[in-house]
Design a protein around this motif. Structure first.
Motif, PDB file in Angstrom:
ATOM      1  N   ARG A   1     -20.566 -31.591  21.832  1.00  0.00           N
ATOM      2  CA  ARG A   1     -19.434 -31.179  20.995  1.00  0.00           C
ATOM      3  C   ARG A   1     -18.330 -30.655  21.922  1.00  0.00           C
ATOM      4  O   ARG A   1     -18.597 -29.827  22.795  1.00  0.00           O
ATOM      5  CB  ARG A   1     -19.860 -30.092  20.001  1.00  0.00           C
ATOM      6  CG  ARG A   1     -18.774 -29.679  19.047  1.00  0.00           C
ATOM      7  CD  ARG A   1     -19.182 -28.654  17.994  1.00  0.00           C
ATOM      8  NE  ARG A   1     -20.207 -27.722  18.410  1.00  0.00           N
ATOM      9  CZ  ARG A   1     -21.420 -27.653  17.866  1.00  0.00           C
ATOM     10  NH1 ARG A   1     -21.777 -28.445  16.900  1.00  0.00           N
ATOM     11  NH2 ARG A   1     -22.283 -26.764  18.303  1.00  0.00           N
ATOM     12  N   ASP A   2     -17.119 -31.138  21.714  1.00  0.00           N
ATOM     13  CA  ASP A   2     -15.948 -30.646  22.453  1.00  0.00           C
ATOM     14  C   ASP A   2     -16.146 -30.655  23.971  1.00  0.00           C
ATOM     15  O   ASP A   2     -15.886 -29.668  24.649  1.00  0.00           O
ATOM     16  CB  ASP A   2     -15.577 -29.230  21.988  1.00  0.00           C
ATOM     17  CG  ASP A   2     -15.202 -29.189  20.516  1.00  0.00           C
ATOM     18  OD1 ASP A   2     -14.617 -30.180  20.035  1.00  0.00           O
ATOM     19  OD2 ASP A   2     -15.506 -28.185  19.852  1.00  0.00           O
TER      20      ASP A   2
ATOM     21  N   VAL B   1     -14.937 -37.291  30.192  1.00  0.00           N
ATOM     22  CA  VAL B   1     -14.844 -38.458  29.313  1.00  0.00           C
ATOM     23  C   VAL B   1     -15.869 -39.476  29.806  1.00  0.00           C
ATOM     24  O   VAL B   1     -15.918 -39.800  30.990  1.00  0.00           O
ATOM     25  CB  VAL B   1     -13.424 -39.062  29.334  1.00  0.00           C
ATOM     26  CG1 VAL B   1     -13.368 -40.351  28.525  1.00  0.00           C
ATOM     27  CG2 VAL B   1     -12.417 -38.056  28.791  1.00  0.00           C
ATOM     28  N   PRO B   2     -16.733 -39.971  28.909  1.00  0.00           N
ATOM     29  CA  PRO B   2     -17.765 -40.916  29.346  1.00  0.00           C
ATOM     30  C   PRO B   2     -17.180 -42.281  29.695  1.00  0.00           C
ATOM     31  O   PRO B   2     -16.096 -42.640  29.248  1.00  0.00           O
ATOM     32  CB  PRO B   2     -18.685 -41.017  28.121  1.00  0.00           C
ATOM     33  CG  PRO B   2     -17.804 -40.706  26.966  1.00  0.00           C
ATOM     34  CD  PRO B   2     -16.789 -39.705  27.472  1.00  0.00           C
ATOM     35  N   THR B   3     -17.924 -43.022  30.490  1.00  0.00           N
ATOM     36  CA  THR B   3     -17.553 -44.405  30.778  1.00  0.00           C
ATOM     37  C   THR B   3     -18.321 -45.312  29.827  1.00  0.00           C
ATOM     38  O   THR B   3     -19.368 -44.944  29.308  1.00  0.00           O
ATOM     39  CB  THR B   3     -17.875 -44.785  32.235  1.00  0.00           C
ATOM     40  OG1 THR B   3     -19.268 -44.619  32.458  1.00  0.00           O
ATOM     41  CG2 THR B   3     -17.072 -43.938  33.205  1.00  0.00           C
ATOM     42  N   CYS B   4     -17.769 -46.499  29.613  1.00  0.00           N
ATOM     43  CA  CYS B   4     -18.413 -47.465  28.723  1.00  0.00           C
ATOM     44  C   CYS B   4     -18.312 -48.837  29.368  1.00  0.00           C
ATOM     45  O   CYS B   4     -17.232 -49.273  29.745  1.00  0.00           O
ATOM     46  CB  CYS B   4     -17.719 -47.460  27.358  1.00  0.00           C
ATOM     47  SG  CYS B   4     -18.485 -48.575  26.179  1.00  0.00           S
TER      48      CYS B   4
ATOM     49  N   ASP C   1     -28.173 -39.389  15.187  1.00  0.00           N
ATOM     50  CA  ASP C   1     -27.381 -38.216  14.799  1.00  0.00           C
ATOM     51  C   ASP C   1     -26.201 -37.998  15.736  1.00  0.00           C
ATOM     52  O   ASP C   1     -25.626 -36.904  15.768  1.00  0.00           O
ATOM     53  CB  ASP C   1     -28.261 -36.963  14.772  1.00  0.00           C
ATOM     54  CG  ASP C   1     -29.279 -37.002  13.651  1.00  0.00           C
ATOM     55  OD1 ASP C   1     -28.998 -37.632  12.612  1.00  0.00           O
ATOM     56  OD2 ASP C   1     -30.362 -36.411  13.817  1.00  0.00           O
ATOM     57  N   PHE C   2     -25.837 -39.022  16.504  1.00  0.00           N
ATOM     58  CA  PHE C   2     -24.694 -38.946  17.413  1.00  0.00           C
ATOM     59  C   PHE C   2     -23.619 -39.898  16.916  1.00  0.00           C
ATOM     60  O   PHE C   2     -23.901 -41.058  16.611  1.00  0.00           O
ATOM     61  CB  PHE C   2     -25.109 -39.329  18.839  1.00  0.00           C
ATOM     62  CG  PHE C   2     -23.981 -39.259  19.819  1.00  0.00           C
ATOM     63  CD1 PHE C   2     -23.527 -38.044  20.296  1.00  0.00           C
ATOM     64  CD2 PHE C   2     -23.360 -40.415  20.258  1.00  0.00           C
ATOM     65  CE1 PHE C   2     -22.471 -37.976  21.194  1.00  0.00           C
ATOM     66  CE2 PHE C   2     -22.308 -40.368  21.155  1.00  0.00           C
ATOM     67  CZ  PHE C   2     -21.864 -39.141  21.622  1.00  0.00           C
ATOM     68  N   GLU C   3     -22.395 -39.425  16.834  1.00  0.00           N
ATOM     69  CA  GLU C   3     -21.258 -40.225  16.384  1.00  0.00           C
ATOM     70  C   GLU C   3     -20.428 -40.614  17.617  1.00  0.00           C
ATOM     71  O   GLU C   3     -19.652 -39.804  18.126  1.00  0.00           O
ATOM     72  CB  GLU C   3     -20.414 -39.428  15.390  1.00  0.00           C
ATOM     73  CG  GLU C   3     -19.229 -40.184  14.844  1.00  0.00           C
ATOM     74  CD  GLU C   3     -19.632 -41.475  14.147  1.00  0.00           C
ATOM     75  OE1 GLU C   3     -19.016 -42.513  14.471  1.00  0.00           O
ATOM     76  OE2 GLU C   3     -20.546 -41.451  13.307  1.00  0.00           O
ATOM     77  N   PRO C   4     -20.595 -41.847  18.127  1.00  0.00           N
ATOM     78  CA  PRO C   4     -19.929 -42.229  19.378  1.00  0.00           C
ATOM     79  C   PRO C   4     -18.402 -42.152  19.313  1.00  0.00           C
ATOM     80  O   PRO C   4     -17.763 -41.791  20.296  1.00  0.00           O
ATOM     81  CB  PRO C   4     -20.383 -43.660  19.631  1.00  0.00           C
ATOM     82  CG  PRO C   4     -21.455 -43.962  18.675  1.00  0.00           C
ATOM     83  CD  PRO C   4     -21.435 -42.917  17.609  1.00  0.00           C
ATOM     84  N   GLN C   5     -17.820 -42.491  18.186  1.00  0.00           N
ATOM     85  CA  GLN C   5     -16.354 -42.464  18.100  1.00  0.00           C
ATOM     86  C   GLN C   5     -15.811 -41.036  18.155  1.00  0.00           C
ATOM     87  O   GLN C   5     -14.693 -40.813  18.580  1.00  0.00           O
ATOM     88  CB  GLN C   5     -15.869 -43.181  16.829  1.00  0.00           C
ATOM     89  CG  GLN C   5     -16.044 -44.684  16.869  1.00  0.00           C
ATOM     90  CD  GLN C   5     -17.479 -45.148  16.659  1.00  0.00           C
ATOM     91  OE1 GLN C   5     -18.344 -44.398  16.235  1.00  0.00           O
ATOM     92  NE2 GLN C   5     -17.744 -46.400  16.998  1.00  0.00           N
ATOM     93  N   MET C   6     -16.621 -40.072  17.733  1.00  0.00           N
ATOM     94  CA  MET C   6     -16.216 -38.660  17.773  1.00  0.00           C
ATOM     95  C   MET C   6     -16.757 -37.949  19.015  1.00  0.00           C
ATOM     96  O   MET C   6     -16.390 -36.812  19.287  1.00  0.00           O
ATOM     97  CB  MET C   6     -16.723 -37.928  16.525  1.00  0.00           C
ATOM     98  CG  MET C   6     -16.213 -38.509  15.217  1.00  0.00           C
ATOM     99  SD  MET C   6     -14.422 -38.451  15.099  1.00  0.00           S
ATOM    100  CE  MET C   6     -14.161 -36.698  14.979  1.00  0.00           C
ATOM    101  N   LEU C   7     -17.648 -38.632  19.744  1.00  0.00           N
ATOM    102  CA  LEU C   7     -18.322 -38.036  20.898  1.00  0.00           C
ATOM    103  C   LEU C   7     -18.941 -36.696  20.525  1.00  0.00           C
ATOM    104  O   LEU C   7     -18.760 -35.671  21.192  1.00  0.00           O
ATOM    105  CB  LEU C   7     -17.366 -37.879  22.082  1.00  0.00           C
ATOM    106  CG  LEU C   7     -16.820 -39.169  22.673  1.00  0.00           C
ATOM    107  CD1 LEU C   7     -15.851 -38.878  23.795  1.00  0.00           C
ATOM    108  CD2 LEU C   7     -17.947 -40.062  23.156  1.00  0.00           C
ATOM    109  N   ALA C   8     -19.690 -36.699  19.425  1.00  0.00           N
ATOM    110  CA  ALA C   8     -20.318 -35.472  18.938  1.00  0.00           C
ATOM    111  C   ALA C   8     -21.640 -35.798  18.263  1.00  0.00           C
ATOM    112  O   ALA C   8     -21.809 -36.862  17.664  1.00  0.00           O
ATOM    113  CB  ALA C   8     -19.394 -34.768  17.955  1.00  0.00           C
ATOM    114  N   GLY C   9     -22.578 -34.874  18.375  1.00  0.00           N
ATOM    115  CA  GLY C   9     -23.860 -35.020  17.707  1.00  0.00           C
ATOM    116  C   GLY C   9     -25.020 -34.771  18.645  1.00  0.00           C
ATOM    117  O   GLY C   9     -24.850 -34.228  19.742  1.00  0.00           O
TER     118      GLY C   9
END
Length: 177
Positions: free
Chosen positions: A92-93, A120-123, A55-63
């Motif tokens: 979210r946000d 902002v997360p690191t990858c 239920d997490f959308e990585p490209q939107m960084l939301a969920g």
């Protein structure tokens, strides 16, 4: 007690509140772990393994990101009894709300415990990570911690690591590729 050897595993690292853990050590409280939760070797952070990020959308960084396991701190013959079970991180946000159950059963109400300021997360190509995020107590967490802390008080930083399934282009959007 399950000792976690590394911080590199996917999951949630959170130490609740440093002064609470120091107090628990001082009064020789019982610290119990279960359901896959572990403690880092320093004893200052608990590890909750990742169980579901569908239920997490990585490209939107939301969920919602779900973790498993529980930590319970018991002292004073049960007069102090704090339990954090099955934590979820709702993102979210650039804000993360960490919720958990105060008991281990499915009927237990989920409480919003803390809010985390997420940078902002690191990858690294296989994992996405928010590291050492500042946290404050939410109104829902006051009761779980038995009214010892006020809304807005600082709690231990949290780190969340999840699996990354994005492309190199997605990593560039995050500023990590």
């Amino acid at each position: 007690m399950s000792i976690v050897e590394t911080e590199e595993q996917v999951g949630l690292l959170w130490g609740l509140r440093g002064s609470l853990l120091a107090y628990a050590r001082r009064v020789r409280a019982r610290v119990e772990l279960g359901g896959g939760a572990g403690v880092l070797g320093d004893g200052e952070s608990f590890h909750f393994p990742l169980v579901d990020q569908s239920d997490f959308e990585p490209q939107m960084l939301a969920g919602v990101i779900r973790f498993q396991g529980w930590v319970r701190i018991v002292a004073h013959q049960g007069a102090m009894d704090i339990r954090v079970s099955e934590p979820h991180l709702t993102v979210r946000d650039h804000v993360g709300v960490l919720s958990a159950r105060a008991r281990s059963d499915e009927a237990a109400q989920r409480l919003d415990l803390i809010e985390a300021r997420l940078q902002v997360p690191t990858c690294d190509g296989s994992t996405l990570m928010w590291s050492d995020c500042d946290t404050v107590l939410s109104p829902g967490g006051v009761g779980l911690f038995e009214g010892r802390y006020d809304v807005g008080e600082e709690f231990a930083p949290l780190t969340a690591r999840i699996r990354w399934r994005g492309s190199v282009a997605d990593r560039a959007v995050l500023g990590t590729g």
